[in-house]
Design a protein around this motif. Structure first.
Motif, PDB file in Angstrom:
ATOM      1  N   PHE A 121       0.841  -5.807  -1.004  1.00 26.59           N
ATOM      2  CA  PHE A 121      -0.455  -5.299  -1.473  1.00 26.59           C
ATOM      3  C   PHE A 121      -1.573  -6.223  -0.985  1.00 26.59           C
ATOM      4  CE2 PHE A 121       1.775  -2.395  -4.103  1.00 26.59           C
ATOM      5  CZ  PHE A 121       2.843  -3.082  -4.654  1.00 26.59           C
ATOM      6  N   GLN A 175      -3.649  -2.589  -7.333  1.00 20.02           N
ATOM      7  CA  GLN A 175      -4.846  -2.562  -6.485  1.00 20.02           C
ATOM      8  C   GLN A 175      -5.562  -3.900  -6.626  1.00 20.02           C
ATOM      9  OE1 GLN A 175      -4.452   0.246  -8.856  1.00 20.02           O
ATOM     10  NE2 GLN A 175      -3.105   0.934  -7.210  1.00 20.02           N
ATOM     11  N   GLY A 186      -6.030  -6.740  -0.781  1.00 13.89           N
ATOM     12  CA  GLY A 186      -7.390  -6.375  -1.125  1.00 13.89           C
ATOM     13  C   GLY A 186      -8.190  -6.084   0.132  1.00 13.89           C
ATOM     14  N   GLN A 187      -9.443  -5.717  -0.046  1.00 15.53           N
ATOM     15  CA  GLN A 187     -10.266  -5.253   1.072  1.00 15.53           C
ATOM     16  C   GLN A 187     -10.955  -6.398   1.817  1.00 15.53           C
ATOM     17  OE1 GLN A 187     -11.396  -5.710  -1.816  1.00 15.53           O
ATOM     18  NE2 GLN A 187     -13.563  -6.210  -1.692  1.00 15.53           N
ATOM     19  N   GLN A 190      -9.040  -6.283  -5.622  1.00 15.76           N
ATOM     20  CA  GLN A 190     -10.458  -6.242  -5.250  1.00 15.76           C
ATOM     21  C   GLN A 190     -10.964  -7.671  -5.150  1.00 15.76           C
ATOM     22  OE1 GLN A 190     -12.368  -3.309  -4.874  1.00 15.76           O
ATOM     23  NE2 GLN A 190     -14.163  -4.504  -4.307  1.00 15.76           N
TER      24      GLN A 190
END
Length: 125
Positions: free
Chosen positions: A114, A2, A116-117, A4
């Motif tokens: 993958f 994950q 991030g936002q 961020q």
């Protein structure tokens, strides 16, 4: 893994910002990490990529002004941006791949599994 992203904000032209991308849930040091950006109405644009080491590769628009680094002990990727210009205004995304891409594939968003936002960077003139 994950991701961020953080550190965006409003800055005047000529100023600097440092973005961070914190990773969790994976072995950070094993990932090839990239930064992308997307301005309103435009496609996502590659900024640069760090290949599991001190070797970083940059888009022409970023070379000489932006620096990508990583701290594997902190599971964090950085993007130091200097001499910012209004055209740098965008949402900035970090991305990761566990694969072993060739350099020519770094600019392709499809290379990265993958994401991030995103964090907003706004540069005023």
């Amino acid at each position: 893994v994950q991701l961020q992203a953080s550190g965006g904000g409003l800055v005047q032209a000529g100023g600097s910002l440092r973005l961070s991308c914190a990773a969790s849930g994976g072995t950070f040091g094993s990932y090839v990490m990239g930064w992308f950006r997307q301005a309103p109405g435009k496609e996502r644009e590659w900024v640069g990529t760090n290949r599991r080491s001190s070797n970083s590769y940059y888009a022409g628009s970023a070379r000489g002004r932006f620096t990508i680094s990583r701290d594997n002990g902190k599971n964090t990727l950085y993007l130091q941006m200097n001499n910012l210009k209004p055209e740098d205004t965008a949402v900035y995304y970090c991305a990761a791949t566990a694969s072993h891409p060739i350099v020519s594939s770094f600019p392709n968003p499809g290379t990265y599994e993958f994401w991030g936002q995103g964090t907003q960077v706004t540069v005023s003139s």
